[in-house]
Design an enzyme around this catalytic site. Structure first.
Site, PDB file in Angstrom:
ATOM      1  N   GLY A  41      -5.585 -47.998  16.598  1.00 22.70           N
ATOM      2  CA  GLY A  41      -5.944 -47.810  15.165  1.00 22.70           C
ATOM      3  C   GLY A  41      -7.372 -47.362  14.938  1.00 22.70           C
ATOM      4  N   ASP A  54       0.041 -52.342  20.520  1.00 23.08           N
ATOM      5  CA  ASP A  54       0.188 -52.008  19.278  1.00 23.08           C
ATOM      6  C   ASP A  54       1.696 -51.273  18.940  1.00 23.08           C
ATOM      7  OD1 ASP A  54      -0.388 -49.779  16.916  1.00 23.08           O
ATOM      8  OD2 ASP A  54      -2.581 -49.941  17.629  1.00 23.08           O
ATOM      9  N   PHE A 108       2.300 -48.981  16.958  1.00 19.99           N
ATOM     10  CA  PHE A 108       1.991 -47.578  16.233  1.00 19.99           C
ATOM     11  C   PHE A 108       2.702 -47.324  14.890  1.00 19.99           C
ATOM     12  CE2 PHE A 108       1.930 -47.386  21.255  1.00 19.99           C
ATOM     13  CZ  PHE A 108       0.810 -46.871  21.211  1.00 19.99           C
ATOM     14  N   ASP A 125       5.414 -55.205  18.926  1.00 23.31           N
ATOM     15  CA  ASP A 125       5.111 -55.800  17.687  1.00 23.31           C
ATOM     16  C   ASP A 125       4.468 -57.044  18.117  1.00 23.31           C
ATOM     17  OD1 ASP A 125       6.059 -55.146  14.524  1.00 23.31           O
ATOM     18  OD2 ASP A 125       5.534 -57.145  14.851  1.00 23.31           O
ATOM     19  N   LYS A 142      -3.271 -52.718   5.961  1.00 22.68           N
ATOM     20  CA  LYS A 142      -4.721 -52.717   5.527  1.00 22.68           C
ATOM     21  C   LYS A 142      -4.606 -51.866   3.824  1.00 22.68           C
ATOM     22  CE  LYS A 142      -6.420 -48.497   7.662  1.00 22.68           C
ATOM     23  NZ  LYS A 142      -7.223 -47.993   8.274  1.00 22.68           N
ATOM     24  N   SER A 179     -12.608 -58.989   6.461  1.00 24.69           N
ATOM     25  CA  SER A 179     -13.049 -57.970   5.554  1.00 24.69           C
ATOM     26  C   SER A 179     -13.833 -58.634   4.498  1.00 24.69           C
ATOM     27  CB  SER A 179     -11.701 -57.142   4.968  1.00 24.69           C
ATOM     28  OG  SER A 179     -12.179 -56.537   3.550  1.00 24.69           O
ATOM     29  N   THR A 189     -13.436 -58.056   1.550  1.00 23.71           N
ATOM     30  CA  THR A 189     -12.657 -58.511   0.548  1.00 23.71           C
ATOM     31  C   THR A 189     -12.581 -59.880   0.354  1.00 23.71           C
ATOM     32  OG1 THR A 189     -10.552 -57.824  -0.517  1.00 23.71           O
ATOM     33  CG2 THR A 189     -10.279 -58.381   1.626  1.00 23.71           C
ATOM     34  N   TYR A 212      -3.227 -58.103   0.005  1.00 26.00           N
ATOM     35  CA  TYR A 212      -3.924 -57.974   1.428  1.00 26.00           C
ATOM     36  C   TYR A 212      -5.127 -58.874   1.466  1.00 26.00           C
ATOM     37  CZ  TYR A 212      -7.712 -55.570   3.985  1.00 26.00           C
ATOM     38  OH  TYR A 212      -8.611 -55.232   4.963  1.00 26.00           O
ATOM     39  N   LYS A 224      -6.007 -61.788   4.578  1.00 25.78           N
ATOM     40  CA  LYS A 224      -7.113 -61.754   5.317  1.00 25.78           C
ATOM     41  C   LYS A 224      -7.783 -63.183   5.302  1.00 25.78           C
ATOM     42  CE  LYS A 224      -7.601 -57.905   7.474  1.00 25.78           C
ATOM     43  NZ  LYS A 224      -7.483 -57.645   9.037  1.00 25.78           N
ATOM     44  N   ASP A 242     -11.200 -53.062  -8.565  1.00 24.01           N
ATOM     45  CA  ASP A 242     -12.558 -52.591  -8.192  1.00 24.01           C
ATOM     46  C   ASP A 242     -13.784 -53.143  -8.772  1.00 24.01           C
ATOM     47  OD1 ASP A 242     -11.615 -50.694  -6.283  1.00 24.01           O
ATOM     48  OD2 ASP A 242     -12.374 -48.853  -7.212  1.00 24.01           O
TER      49      ASP A 242
HETATM   50  N1  UFG Z   1     -13.382 -44.440  -4.972  1.00 27.40           N
HETATM   51  C1  UFG Z   1     -13.325 -43.159  -5.586  1.00 27.40           C
HETATM   52  N2  UFG Z   1     -12.298 -42.465  -5.408  1.00 27.40           N
HETATM   53  C2  UFG Z   1     -11.373 -42.506  -4.541  1.00 27.40           C
HETATM   54  C3  UFG Z   1     -11.462 -43.668  -3.718  1.00 27.40           C
HETATM   55  C4  UFG Z   1     -12.375 -44.424  -3.840  1.00 27.40           C
HETATM   56  O1  UFG Z   1     -13.887 -43.118  -6.684  1.00 27.40           O
HETATM   57  O2  UFG Z   1     -10.362 -41.839  -4.457  1.00 27.40           O
HETATM   58  C5  UFG Z   1     -14.481 -45.339  -4.912  1.00 27.40           C
HETATM   59  C6  UFG Z   1     -14.034 -46.679  -5.589  1.00 27.40           C
HETATM   60  O3  UFG Z   1     -13.814 -46.981  -6.635  1.00 27.40           O
HETATM   61  C7  UFG Z   1     -15.156 -47.650  -4.754  1.00 27.40           C
HETATM   62  C8  UFG Z   1     -15.610 -46.828  -3.399  1.00 27.40           C
HETATM   63  O4  UFG Z   1     -15.109 -45.387  -3.751  1.00 27.40           O
HETATM   64  O5  UFG Z   1     -16.234 -47.816  -5.801  1.00 27.40           O
HETATM   65  C9  UFG Z   1     -15.045 -47.311  -2.313  1.00 27.40           C
HETATM   66  O6  UFG Z   1     -13.558 -47.325  -2.360  1.00 27.40           O
HETATM   67  P1  UFG Z   1     -12.725 -47.495  -0.872  1.00 27.40           P
HETATM   68  O7  UFG Z   1     -11.166 -47.554  -1.343  1.00 27.40           O
HETATM   69  O8  UFG Z   1     -13.124 -46.527   0.003  1.00 27.40           O
HETATM   70  O9  UFG Z   1     -13.181 -48.862  -0.601  1.00 27.40           O
HETATM   71  P2  UFG Z   1     -13.159 -50.184  -1.130  1.00 27.40           P
HETATM   72  O10 UFG Z   1     -14.468 -50.752  -1.280  1.00 27.40           O
HETATM   73  O11 UFG Z   1     -12.353 -50.300  -2.505  1.00 27.40           O
HETATM   74  O12 UFG Z   1     -12.208 -51.044  -0.093  1.00 27.40           O
HETATM   75  C10 UFG Z   1     -12.683 -51.411   1.185  1.00 27.40           C
HETATM   76  C11 UFG Z   1     -11.403 -51.530   2.052  1.00 27.40           C
HETATM   77  C12 UFG Z   1     -10.485 -52.571   1.859  1.00 27.40           C
HETATM   78  C13 UFG Z   1     -11.189 -53.907   1.522  1.00 27.40           C
HETATM   79  C14 UFG Z   1     -12.420 -53.695   0.387  1.00 27.40           C
HETATM   80  C15 UFG Z   1     -13.165 -54.814   0.113  1.00 27.40           C
HETATM   81  O13 UFG Z   1     -10.905 -50.316   1.958  1.00 27.40           O
HETATM   82  O14 UFG Z   1      -9.527 -52.712   2.922  1.00 27.40           O
HETATM   83  O15 UFG Z   1     -13.207 -52.725   0.911  1.00 27.40           O
HETATM   84  O16 UFG Z   1     -13.715 -55.198   1.457  1.00 27.40           O
HETATM   85  F1  UFG Z   1     -10.567 -54.878   0.805  1.00 27.40           F
END
Ligand code: UFG
Length: 352
Positions: A21, A42, A44, A69, A95, A135, A137, A159, A163, A311
């Site tokens: 990954g 993995d 895959f 797996d 994820k 994470s 998260t 998700y 975690k 978010d």
């Molecule tokens: N965003 C946009 N447009 C997009 C995608 C994201 O504006 O198309 C914004 C989101 O609203 C956020 C920021 O970009 O403000 C980051 O978003 P991501 O989806 O890249 O990341 P997140 O912080 O939401 O999520 C990440 C990981 C998750 C994890 C989370 C909290 O991808 O696995 O952090 O730790 F759960």
């Protein structure tokens, strides 16, 4: 179970589940660099064997790998019978936050069930040293930023809950009376903030299946012309410019954090500890877009869209504990993250 050949070696073997990954493949490179030999398991399901071949290109040697797996205890037992691992790094899992709400049972089977099987097989082979891919998260919607490891944990989607469940299970295992533990568990939980970027060779990087969910791969695909425009999810948050703020960390820094944690297992001894892996700095969506435009020389058209459900406004780490106890801190700044992300995207427009 299919596998690659393994030549004799005197280096310590480290099992890397999910090693093909995005994060796992970069960790394999850093393990080789630090004198270990990664052994990958993995299935895959969301990665390609090509990633491991390219790790071999970069390092002069590809990881040993088993297509397997984690929910296959027999296959996993065979792997443990063939190798004596100095530690296990556990990345394998699903994820995608949105997908997890649609198919929660699959998420719990893969993320929680897979970890249970792994731990049972580890215990049966007297293997107690584990580094778990967690994470930020697990902090849910934090009351304030920066976030340190003592903040309360919670989850808002399957998700995140998977975690958190795994973290709780691992803490419980390590907290059981020593006399009742099959092995004296020695566990480190690494809570990642937002990994971005790629190896500077441009040969390995993030290769999302379908339309990316995360900001950086989405921006990169807009820049290269595969997607028409970025939707910025909300511009009315209480942040510098109204868009969401996150702690983006270069994936190579993150990978090196794992090597530091691996070394730290020896000094830490039995128990279970959690560390944030972040830079301690937050950037907004619009700051990220501007930085990507600078690094790529391309325009990234965007429009403001409604907030994405679930978010939060701001999320960034206090990463002092990892610095103090693991001697690790992030080295690469935003510009480098973007340059490396662009090199990967422009050299591999269709991924692997
Ligand atoms: N965003 C946009 N447009 C997009 C995608 C994201 O504006 O198309 C914004 C989101 O609203 C956020 C920021 O970009 O403000 C980051 O978003 P991501 O989806 O890249 O990341 P997140 O912080 O939401 O999520 C990440 C990981 C998750 C994890 C989370 C909290 O991808 O696995 O952090 O730790 F759960």
């Amino acid at each position: 179970m299919s596998s690659s050949s393994s030549a004799p070696t005197t280096r310590p073997d480290v099992l890397v589940t999910g090693g093909a990954g995005y994060i796992g493949s970069h960790v394999c490179v850093e393990l080789f660099n630090a004198g270990y030999r990664p052994v990958v398991v993995d299935n895959f399901s969301n990665s390609k064997p090509e990633a491991l071949r390219r790790v071999g290109e970069i390092c002069g040697e590809a990881p040993v790998f088993y297509e397997l797996d984690l929910n296959d205890p027999k296959g996993l037992t065979e792997v443990f019978a063939r190798h004596s691992f100095s530690a296990v790094m556990h990345f394998a899992g699903l994820k995608a936050v949105g997908e997890s709400s649609r198919i929660p049972l699959t998420y719990y089977r893969e993320n929680v069930g897979g970890t249970l099987t792994l731990c049972e097989v580890m215990a049966a082979h007297g293997q107690s040293r584990l580094i778990f891919s967690s994470s930020a998260t697990v902090y849910g919607d934090p009351a304030s930023v920066p976030i340190d490891e003592r903040f309360p944990t919670s989850a808002t989607n399957p998700y995140g809950r998977s975690k958190l469940m795994v973290e709780d299970i691992l803490q419980d295992m390590a907290a059981a009376p020593a006399a009742d533990q099959v092995v004296p568990w020695n566990i480190t939980l690494l809570r990642y903030f937002n990994p971005v970027g790629a190896h500077d060779s441009g040969r390995i990087g993030e290769d999302p299946a379908g339309i990316p969910n995360n900001l950086l791969p989405y921006v990169a695909q807009v820049a290269i012309g595969k997607l028409p425009e970025l939707s910025v999810f909300g511009d009315d948050y209480d942040t510098v410019d109204g868009t969401g703020v996150r702690d983006y960390i270069h994936v190579v820094d993150l990978a090196r954090g794992h090597v530091a944690a691996l070394k730290g297992l020896s000094t830490a001894g039995a128990g279970c500890r959690a560390y944030n892996l972040g830079t301690g700095r937050g950037y907004s969506v619009l700051q990220m877009v501007a930085a990507f435009e600078r690094a790529s020389g391309r325009k990234v058209p965007y429009r403001i869209a409604p907030r994405r459900p679930g978010d939060i406004a701001s999320c960034y780490a206090n990463a002092d504990l990892a610095r103090r106890e693991l001697g690790w801190s992030a080295e690469f700044g935003l510009e480098r993250m973007m340059e490396d992300a662009w090199r990967w995207q422009s050299g591999n427009p269709n991924g692997y």
